[in-house]
Design a protein around this motif. Structure first.
Motif, PDB file in Angstrom:
ATOM      1  N   PHE A  79     -23.218  -1.672  59.851  1.00  0.00           N
ATOM      2  CA  PHE A  79     -23.840  -1.984  61.050  1.00  0.00           C
ATOM      3  C   PHE A  79     -24.759  -0.602  61.069  1.00  0.00           C
ATOM      4  N   ILE A  80     -24.375   0.759  60.472  1.00  0.00           N
ATOM      5  CA  ILE A  80     -25.408   1.815  60.090  1.00  0.00           C
ATOM      6  C   ILE A  80     -26.607   1.380  59.356  1.00  0.00           C
ATOM      7  N   MET A  81     -26.253   0.996  58.358  1.00  0.00           N
ATOM      8  CA  MET A  81     -27.310   0.503  57.363  1.00  0.00           C
ATOM      9  C   MET A  81     -28.324  -0.436  57.920  1.00  0.00           C
ATOM     10  N   SER A  82     -27.786  -1.513  58.620  1.00  0.00           N
ATOM     11  CA  SER A  82     -28.791  -2.416  59.425  1.00  0.00           C
ATOM     12  C   SER A  82     -29.598  -1.844  60.416  1.00  0.00           C
ATOM     13  N   THR A  83     -28.924  -0.855  61.159  1.00  0.00           N
ATOM     14  CA  THR A  83     -29.729  -0.354  62.319  1.00  0.00           C
ATOM     15  C   THR A  83     -30.678   0.621  61.635  1.00  0.00           C
ATOM     16  N   LEU A  84     -30.612   1.466  60.747  1.00  0.00           N
ATOM     17  CA  LEU A  84     -31.501   2.324  59.825  1.00  0.00           C
ATOM     18  C   LEU A  84     -32.746   1.524  59.145  1.00  0.00           C
ATOM     19  N   ARG A  85     -32.373   0.414  58.646  1.00  0.00           N
ATOM     20  CA  ARG A  85     -33.177  -0.363  58.074  1.00  0.00           C
ATOM     21  C   ARG A  85     -34.157  -1.104  59.261  1.00  0.00           C
ATOM     22  N   PHE A 105     -34.968   0.094  62.294  1.00  0.00           N
ATOM     23  CA  PHE A 105     -35.998   1.113  62.881  1.00  0.00           C
ATOM     24  C   PHE A 105     -36.771   1.887  61.873  1.00  0.00           C
ATOM     25  N   TYR A 106     -36.291   2.068  60.523  1.00  0.00           N
ATOM     26  CA  TYR A 106     -37.215   2.913  59.704  1.00  0.00           C
ATOM     27  C   TYR A 106     -37.614   1.967  58.229  1.00  0.00           C
ATOM     28  N   ASN A 107     -37.083   0.637  58.281  1.00  0.00           N
ATOM     29  CA  ASN A 107     -37.469  -0.042  57.175  1.00  0.00           C
ATOM     30  C   ASN A 107     -37.064   0.936  55.807  1.00  0.00           C
ATOM     31  N   SER A 108     -35.986   1.366  56.010  1.00  0.00           N
ATOM     32  CA  SER A 108     -35.459   2.380  54.927  1.00  0.00           C
ATOM     33  C   SER A 108     -34.852   2.047  53.783  1.00  0.00           C
ATOM     34  N   PRO A 109     -35.292   2.310  52.416  1.00  0.00           N
ATOM     35  CA  PRO A 109     -34.493   1.771  51.354  1.00  0.00           C
ATOM     36  C   PRO A 109     -33.358   2.682  51.102  1.00  0.00           C
ATOM     37  N   ILE A 110     -32.532   2.205  49.954  1.00  0.00           N
ATOM     38  CA  ILE A 110     -31.217   2.648  50.130  1.00  0.00           C
ATOM     39  C   ILE A 110     -31.383   4.425  49.745  1.00  0.00           C
ATOM     40  N   LYS A 111     -32.135   4.850  49.022  1.00  0.00           N
ATOM     41  CA  LYS A 111     -32.330   6.160  48.637  1.00  0.00           C
ATOM     42  C   LYS A 111     -32.595   7.272  49.758  1.00  0.00           C
ATOM     43  N   HIS A 150     -30.695  10.239  54.488  1.00  0.00           N
ATOM     44  CA  HIS A 150     -31.706  11.290  55.381  1.00  0.00           C
ATOM     45  C   HIS A 150     -31.547  10.814  56.805  1.00  0.00           C
ATOM     46  N   HIS A 151     -32.060   9.643  57.044  1.00  0.00           N
ATOM     47  CA  HIS A 151     -32.198   9.247  58.377  1.00  0.00           C
ATOM     48  C   HIS A 151     -30.756   9.125  59.287  1.00  0.00           C
ATOM     49  N   PHE A 152     -29.808   9.111  58.489  1.00  0.00           N
ATOM     50  CA  PHE A 152     -28.426   8.836  58.945  1.00  0.00           C
ATOM     51  C   PHE A 152     -28.238  10.217  59.401  1.00  0.00           C
ATOM     52  N   ALA A 153     -28.260  11.502  58.629  1.00  0.00           N
ATOM     53  CA  ALA A 153     -28.071  12.671  58.949  1.00  0.00           C
ATOM     54  C   ALA A 153     -28.685  13.402  60.165  1.00  0.00           C
ATOM     55  N   HIS A 154     -29.967  12.703  60.529  1.00  0.00           N
ATOM     56  CA  HIS A 154     -30.816  13.335  61.412  1.00  0.00           C
ATOM     57  C   HIS A 154     -30.797  12.071  62.715  1.00  0.00           C
TER      58      HIS A 154
END
Length: 251
Positions: free
Chosen positions: A11-17, A19-25, A29-33
């Motif tokens: 769920f967290i990975m899906s949410t961050l990707r 909103f931010y189109n975030s790669p794994i690396k 960072h996005h999770f902590a903030h």
């Protein structure tokens, strides 16, 4: 229910990707903030942990099917559209890639993805990866059976329309929609040559253009629908005349 251990991380990975189109690396960072780190303080989103989680989830087909079956509304008579598409890959770690070709006729290693999409709810509900060499109808039938779907429409492209594929679809009892090439012998273009549009059955609007259609039958008695887009005809005619005008003039 399907992934009791990995559910929060998924769920967290899906949410961050989303909103931010975030790669794994950069996930950690996005999770902590984000507020997510406060809501799920025990979750670890470092690249090593996420990669391990994805490998575990991707190899657990039984749980994936359990999850996807809950996405399908079996209580209603919703229509599901089936699409089989190929994905090209240069990976050295996927041993079921096989050589295929793309729209530019470039040969490359590929695998196939079969997708089920709810046409009523406009929502994807199921997917399955297949070896690049597998494109036969029996694999589609098996996949639909795995998802417990009883009412599906297979949508193919022009390259899929062949007597062998059509006969196989009908033998398996699958509904299908296949476009045919313009030079198909069953296509009757006489109605397009008439100035009276009343010869068509009706029209609909697509991307602010009106498209006429006429229903007919193939030689084998299969339902065929002819579509006529006036704006597209004018554009194609203009493009043809422009190219012809630029050709060297004969002396």
């Amino acid at each position: 229910r399907a992934f009791p251990e990995e559910g929060k991380s998924i769920f967290i990975m899906s949410t961050l990707r989303f909103f931010y189109n975030s790669p794994i690396k950069t996930l950690n960072h996005h999770f902590a903030h984000s507020q997510l780190s406060t809501m799920f303080p025990s979750v670890n989103m470092t690249p090593k942990v996420v990669s391990s989680m994805l490998e575990k989830v991707g190899s657990n087909r039984e749980s994936m099917v359990l999850f996807m079956r809950e996405l399908i509304d079996f209580t209603s008579q919703e229509n599901l559209v089936v699409d089989l598409t190929h994905i090209f890959s240069s990976s050295e770690n996927i041993n079921w890639l096989s050589i295929g070709h793309n729209a530019q006729d470039q040969f490359h290693k590929q695998l196939n993805m079969l997708l089920l999409f709810s046409n009523d709810r406009m929502k994807p509900v199921y997917f399955r990866l297949l070896p690049g060499s597998v494109r036969d109808i029996s694999s589609i039938k098996t996949t639909i059976a795995e998802s417990n779907v009883s009412n599906a429409i297979f949508v193919g492209d022009k390259g899929f329309h062949a007597d062998g594929n059509v006969n196989a679809l009908e033998q398996e009892g699958l509904q299908y929609i296949l476009p045919v090439k313009r030079n198909n012998s069953d296509a009757n273009y006489e109605v397009m040559k008439m100035s009276n549009r009343k010869e068509f059955d009706d029209f609909f609007f697509f991307e602010k253009r009106h498209v006429w259609f006429k229903e007919g039958k193939s030689k084998e008695g299969r339902r065929m629908i002819l579509f006529f887009d006036e704006k597209l005809r004018v554009n194609e005619e203009g493009s043809f005349l422009e190219r012809a005008y630029k050709l060297p003039k004969e002396k």
